[in-house]
Design a protein around this motif. Structure first.
Motif, PDB file in Angstrom:
ATOM      1  N   LYS A   6       0.833  -1.212   0.000  1.00  0.00           N
ATOM      2  CA  LYS A   6       0.000   0.000   0.000  1.00  0.00           C
ATOM      3  C   LYS A   6       0.865   1.259   0.000  1.00  0.00           C
ATOM      4  O   LYS A   6       0.564   2.233  -0.688  1.00  0.00           O
ATOM      5  N   TRP A   7       1.934   1.251   0.772  1.00  0.00           N
ATOM      6  CA  TRP A   7       2.867   2.380   0.829  1.00  0.00           C
ATOM      7  C   TRP A   7       3.439   2.647  -0.559  1.00  0.00           C
ATOM      8  O   TRP A   7       3.499   3.787  -1.023  1.00  0.00           O
ATOM      9  N   MET A  63      10.678   5.176 -16.140  1.00  0.00           N
ATOM     10  CA  MET A  63      11.933   4.570 -15.690  1.00  0.00           C
ATOM     11  C   MET A  63      12.522   5.340 -14.505  1.00  0.00           C
ATOM     12  O   MET A  63      13.042   4.730 -13.559  1.00  0.00           O
ATOM     13  N   ALA A  64      12.427   6.670 -14.531  1.00  0.00           N
ATOM     14  CA  ALA A  64      12.914   7.478 -13.409  1.00  0.00           C
ATOM     15  C   ALA A  64      12.099   7.196 -12.151  1.00  0.00           C
ATOM     16  O   ALA A  64      12.662   7.048 -11.053  1.00  0.00           O
ATOM     17  N   VAL A  97      13.597   5.662  -8.523  1.00  0.00           N
ATOM     18  CA  VAL A  97      13.419   6.372  -7.249  1.00  0.00           C
ATOM     19  C   VAL A  97      12.609   5.539  -6.272  1.00  0.00           C
ATOM     20  O   VAL A  97      12.992   5.356  -5.107  1.00  0.00           O
ATOM     21  N   GLU A  98      11.476   5.022  -6.710  1.00  0.00           N
ATOM     22  CA  GLU A  98      10.542   4.378  -5.788  1.00  0.00           C
ATOM     23  C   GLU A  98      10.953   2.969  -5.382  1.00  0.00           C
ATOM     24  O   GLU A  98      10.700   2.544  -4.254  1.00  0.00           O
ATOM     25  N   MET A  99      11.608   2.236  -6.251  1.00  0.00           N
ATOM     26  CA  MET A  99      12.113   0.923  -5.853  1.00  0.00           C
ATOM     27  C   MET A  99      13.232   1.077  -4.830  1.00  0.00           C
ATOM     28  O   MET A  99      13.284   0.345  -3.836  1.00  0.00           O
ATOM     29  N   LYS A 100      14.099   2.054  -5.031  1.00  0.00           N
ATOM     30  CA  LYS A 100      15.159   2.321  -4.056  1.00  0.00           C
ATOM     31  C   LYS A 100      14.559   2.770  -2.725  1.00  0.00           C
ATOM     32  O   LYS A 100      14.986   2.319  -1.656  1.00  0.00           O
ATOM     33  N   ALA A 101      13.558   3.638  -2.773  1.00  0.00           N
ATOM     34  CA  ALA A 101      12.904   4.105  -1.546  1.00  0.00           C
ATOM     35  C   ALA A 101      12.262   2.946  -0.797  1.00  0.00           C
ATOM     36  O   ALA A 101      12.329   2.878   0.437  1.00  0.00           O
TER      37      ALA A 101
END
Length: 86
Positions: free
Chosen positions: A21-22, A52-53, A57-61
């Motif tokens: 959900k996050w 892709m950007a 960002v979001e996978m790393k976060a």
């Protein structure tokens, strides 16, 4: 160029729904990216570079915030109609 991505997140922890959900909530913060979610995956559509950007960002976060989790993605250059239903 447009890009469509189907992405599934498999958190390696007990509170897996919280992480999913996050992650989806964060995807919604990108106004130029279309999102469609069902019980098995989330589809994203938009400009290739923006999608892709976003993923970078979001996978790393997600990994920084929650630790281990597996992302499985399918990429379709040129995009697909995310509104299609049968």
């Amino acid at each position: 160029m447009q890009l469509s991505v189907e992405i599934s997140l498999y958190p390696l922890q007990d509170n897996y729904l919280e992480m999913i959900k996050w992650f989806i909530d964060r995807l919604d913060s990108y106004p130029n990216i279309k999102r469609l979610t069902n019980g098995m995956s989330t589809q994203l559509g938009g400009d290739y570079d923006e999608v892709m950007a976003l993923l970078a960002v979001e996978m790393k976060a997600a990994h920084s915030q929650w630790g281990k989790g597996v992302f499985v993605c399918k990429f379709i250059p040129g995009g697909v109609n995310l509104d299609h239903t049968e």
